[in-house]
Design an enzyme around this catalytic site. Sequence first.
Site, PDB file in Angstrom:
ATOM      1  N   GLU A 136      48.084 102.502  23.632  1.00 49.46           N
ATOM      2  CA  GLU A 136      47.792 102.857  22.237  1.00 49.46           C
ATOM      3  C   GLU A 136      48.780 102.072  21.404  1.00 49.46           C
ATOM      4  O   GLU A 136      49.995 102.213  21.568  1.00 49.46           O
ATOM      5  CB  GLU A 136      47.937 104.365  22.023  1.00 49.46           C
ATOM      6  CG  GLU A 136      47.394 104.821  20.671  1.00 49.46           C
ATOM      7  CD  GLU A 136      48.494 105.180  19.703  1.00 49.46           C
ATOM      8  OE1 GLU A 136      48.647 104.432  18.704  1.00 49.46           O
ATOM      9  OE2 GLU A 136      49.186 106.171  19.917  1.00 49.46           O
ATOM     10  N   CYS A 141      51.474 107.037  14.132  1.00 48.79           N
ATOM     11  CA  CYS A 141      50.494 105.994  14.434  1.00 48.79           C
ATOM     12  C   CYS A 141      49.267 106.130  13.534  1.00 48.79           C
ATOM     13  O   CYS A 141      48.601 105.143  13.230  1.00 48.79           O
ATOM     14  CB  CYS A 141      50.059 106.077  15.893  1.00 48.79           C
ATOM     15  SG  CYS A 141      51.401 106.185  17.087  1.00 48.79           S
TER      16      CYS A 141
END
Length: 568
Positions: free
Chosen positions: A320, A354
């Site tokens: 990720e 994020c």
Amino acid sequence: MSTPTSTIPTPTPATANTQPVGSTPVAAFAGIRRVPQPVNDPNRSYAPGSPERAELKARLKTMADEKLDIPLVIGGREVRTGRTAQAVMPHDHKHVLADYHLAGPEHVQQAIAASAAARREWGGWPWEDRAAVMLRAAELLATTWRSTINAATMLGQSKTAFQAEIDAASEMIDFWRFNAYFAQELYGEQPISGPGVWNQMEYRALEGFVYAISPFNFTAIGGNLTTAPALMGNTVIWKPASSAVLSGYYTLKLLEAAGMPPGVINFIPGDARDISNQLLDSAELAGVHFTGSTEVFNGMWKKIGENIGRYRSYPRLVGETGGKDFIVVHSSADPAEVAVAIARGGFEYQGQKCSAASRVYVPRSLWNDIRERTTAMMQEIKVGDVTDFRNFMGAVIDQKAFTKISGYLDDAKRNAKIIAGGTAAGDEGYFIQPTLIETQDPGYRSLCEEIFGPVVTAYVYPDNEWQETLAIVDRTSPYALTGAVFSRDRVAVRQAMSALRNAAGNFYINDKPTGAVVGQQPFGGARGSGTNDKAGSKLNLVRWVSARTIKETFVPPRDFRYPFMAEK
């Protein structure tokens, strides 16, 4: 060096848990075991007068007065290398929380050997016994360890009490409970069997170690990057972010307290490049579980490709990576709801999630209202020491981040318009004020580049250019992590869902693009945002097993001839 003095659980020497895996007999169990049905851990409020507030305040004070000496942990053994770095408070960067030891090449090799030794037994455990370790860890974190992990996250990563609570406590608890349940579902998926045959699917651990590289921004990510592969029978070598070593170390000690055997997870802080180069060169590499920058992940993928002939099997790469997360607003949206989404989605945890909102597309008819509501909230936001619970924001993580974000603010002063905020002060802590920028250029750099700070850029578009704006949102960024649409018009919602289908792995309708919950919104993006293997779902666990199909025939044939071969 002082040692922890609180009565709350604190790290104990790893040598107390160095019994070899499998050295005692494993009792038989006659029955099909099922893990408890998982339920998302409720967030505690930490409201004035609450017992959790008092407990957390006490632990913060105790931990701030300590100075830990954090070793490597290899095969359950604490290793002090003599080469150290410091863990500091980002909001008071002269305050040292710990000295932590740095791994050298010999320690990386020791970790590889320790993981191989532990894998022979750990991978052969019944999966229910591995799950039991995770479930016990979740229960410990939900109770006696909660304030310790939260306090370490607050002090070491400058999270407020609530941001630490939803990350280091609730999300990590959810990962451990839900992953055990998802593993049960995966192991239960078996093929059909024809007459006289029993077909089975075995979900084996990978051959080799999994390399876990965790970021600074979520303690729970480190807890998941390591334990998701471990739950499936793998052993792990963990390189935590240098700015999150404190919470990472406490997480490891919690897992040890839950019964994690030595060598299953090996903890080696140190130079990321040197450690990665050595581990990616090892023939024992079986997988990489990564959260971090796109650039770093691309470099690791390239090196693995160059080394592909030396590995025992093709390494599993799960990552990720970056994001440039958006909010796109339709003219039918409620301005008050949009303003709250900008304030919370863009500025909680200093924009270092994020999933943080960093670009907003607003119709001209709503801009004045949304701008005024957002700036009014920003004026109320307090920035400072996270141990003062009145503060909404703390500091950005370190000097490097502070300098990078400050550069974007300087550029905006010259080439865009700063609506609110735009100041930075780094003498005592790395503080950046929440900032709202307006630009008339849809290609302006703060609309396109990942900043990872409390900076939101708004592009104001003509109301009659809704479809064109959706196309701009889709093509502006190389990332595709999270995004949101605000609209009270269902047709517009459907149009956004279609046009932005590949622009976000987690898509939100009338909500901020942050706050994914394990088991509810599995997290991950595609394009430049990663492999989209959805942390917090069964999809992620599939990557950490290698399936073997087994066919058992109960009465094998005794004649090679088939009926069609007979004479008329």
